[in-house]
Motif scaffolding. Structure first.
Motif, PDB file in Angstrom:
ATOM      1  N   PHE A  85       3.072 -58.746  -7.824  1.00  0.00           N
ATOM      2  CA  PHE A  85       4.047 -58.295  -6.818  1.00  0.00           C
ATOM      3  C   PHE A  85       4.913 -57.180  -7.410  1.00  0.00           C
ATOM      4  N   HIS A  86       4.961 -56.048  -6.724  1.00  0.00           N
ATOM      5  CA  HIS A  86       5.721 -54.896  -7.213  1.00  0.00           C
ATOM      6  C   HIS A  86       5.964 -53.946  -6.043  1.00  0.00           C
ATOM      7  N   MET A  87       6.743 -52.898  -6.282  1.00  0.00           N
ATOM      8  CA  MET A  87       6.883 -51.835  -5.277  1.00  0.00           C
ATOM      9  C   MET A  87       6.672 -50.492  -5.963  1.00  0.00           C
ATOM     10  N   ASP A  88       6.383 -49.468  -5.181  1.00  0.00           N
ATOM     11  CA  ASP A  88       6.125 -48.139  -5.738  1.00  0.00           C
ATOM     12  C   ASP A  88       7.093 -47.128  -5.114  1.00  0.00           C
ATOM     13  N   PRO A  89       7.678 -46.263  -5.951  1.00  0.00           N
ATOM     14  CA  PRO A  89       8.682 -45.312  -5.446  1.00  0.00           C
ATOM     15  C   PRO A  89       8.085 -44.007  -4.941  1.00  0.00           C
ATOM     16  N   PRO A  94       7.434 -53.927  -1.095  1.00  0.00           N
ATOM     17  CA  PRO A  94       6.778 -54.735  -2.124  1.00  0.00           C
ATOM     18  C   PRO A  94       5.410 -55.225  -1.639  1.00  0.00           C
ATOM     19  N   HIS A  95       4.501 -55.378  -2.595  1.00  0.00           N
ATOM     20  CA  HIS A  95       3.156 -55.831  -2.249  1.00  0.00           C
ATOM     21  C   HIS A  95       2.477 -56.425  -3.472  1.00  0.00           C
ATOM     22  N   TRP A  96       1.490 -57.271  -3.217  1.00  0.00           N
ATOM     23  CA  TRP A  96       0.609 -57.719  -4.283  1.00  0.00           C
ATOM     24  C   TRP A  96      -0.810 -57.697  -3.738  1.00  0.00           C
TER      25      TRP A  96
END
Ligand SMILES: [Fe+2]
Length: 300
Positions: free
Chosen positions: A137-141, A209-211
């Motif tokens: 799980f993370h997000m990207d800028p 956010p997504h995984w």
């Protein structure tokens, strides 16, 4: 001319969307994504352009991320059995991949009437993953189109403005922060799930956010990213708000006050070159962050 990537009718309006949507592409089977070519690409780029590890979980503790004991090139060649996750970063360093990135973004821009804002700061990443592996799980800028080239995957996406899934503090960025975010299995019932097969593509909104759960085969995905004025300012605000929080002044989210946001963006534009000079002078990101934000900034 055959389009490499196609925006489906009615999916994009006058503004860059804040929700995921689907596209189609023609890159499955393209020679630049054969494992042999990707192994050569991984071997040809600087070490910092590749990242890879053994099996992980959606809520992976970054400090406990397992190594796979292989080189970048070996990881690609043995991806079928090495139970690994790998990203090859900034593949636009190679002219062939740069040309493909530009062609895809230009074609989307042609089909979307200006919402791509010139699609600046273009970058591309290739994810190569073993069967059944997970991207935590993370997000990207940045704005991102994820193109599924080989194998299948399911991305679970969440609205970054929904505080049930991610806190304001966890969304804020500072140099050296690990991208993984806290994840709970209870989130999944509220996810927007996107299933991807070769030829499918999705838009991944800024900061959402997504995984990712990969399917039972080797997976190869092409991620093409870009910025507009809006996204660049939101990223700058994220850094400024993180810095002010470190100094003991937590901020309300971007968009709460346009005037204050403008001041913060201007402050970032002044401070960023100074930070880069300090970083170059002290030769270490952690020391540079400490000089800017005090000791607490490097304890996270
Ligand atoms: Fe991502």
């Amino acid at each position: 001319m055959t389009r490499l990537i196609e925006v489906l009718p009615g999916t994009v309006g006058r503004e860059m969307p804040s929700r995921t949507f689907r596209l189609k592409h023609q890159l499955a089977g393209h020679s630049l994504f054969k494992l042999e070519r990707l192994a050569k690409l991984a071997a040809s780029l600087p070490a910092e352009s590749t990242e890879f590890n053994g099996p992980v979980a959606p809520g992976q503790d970054p400090k406990l991320t397992p190594s796979n004991g292989l080189s970048a090139e070996e990881t690609v060649r043995r991806i079928e059995e090495c139970q690994s996750w790998m990203v090859i970063k900034n593949v636009e360093q190679d002219p062939e991949y740069k040309a493909l990135l530009d062609a895809c973004l230009d074609q989307v821009a042609d089909q979307t009437g200006g919402v791509m804002g010139g699609a600046r700061r273009r970058q591309a990443f290739i994810f190569v993953t073993s069967p059944n592996n997970v991207t935590p799980f993370h997000m990207d800028p940045e704005y991102n189109f994820l193109l599924q080239i080989r194998g299948s995957k399911r991305m679970s996406l969440f609205d970054h403005k929904d505080r049930r899934f991610v806190s304001e503090e966890d969304l804020e960025m500072y140099p050296g922060k690990h991208r993984n975010l806290p994840y709970r299995e209870s989130f999944e019932a509220k996810a927007t799930q996107q299933h991807l097969e070769p030829g499918d593509s999705i838009f991944v909104p800024l900061f959402d956010p997504h995984w990712v759960q990969n399917g039972p085969e080797v997976s190869v995905s092409f991620s093409i990213t870009w910025h507009t004025d809006t996204s660049e300012n939101l990223v700058k605000l994220s850094y400024v708000n993180a810095g002010l929080r470190k100094l003991g002044f937590p901020q309300r989210p971007a968009g709460t006050s346009k005037a204050l946001d403008a001041i913060k963006v201007a402050a970032y534009d002044v401070a960023r070159p100074l930070y880069d000079v300090v970083k170059k002078f002290v030769g270490d990101r952690r020391k540079a962050v400490a000089l800017f934000f005090g000791r607490t900034a490097v304890a996270n």
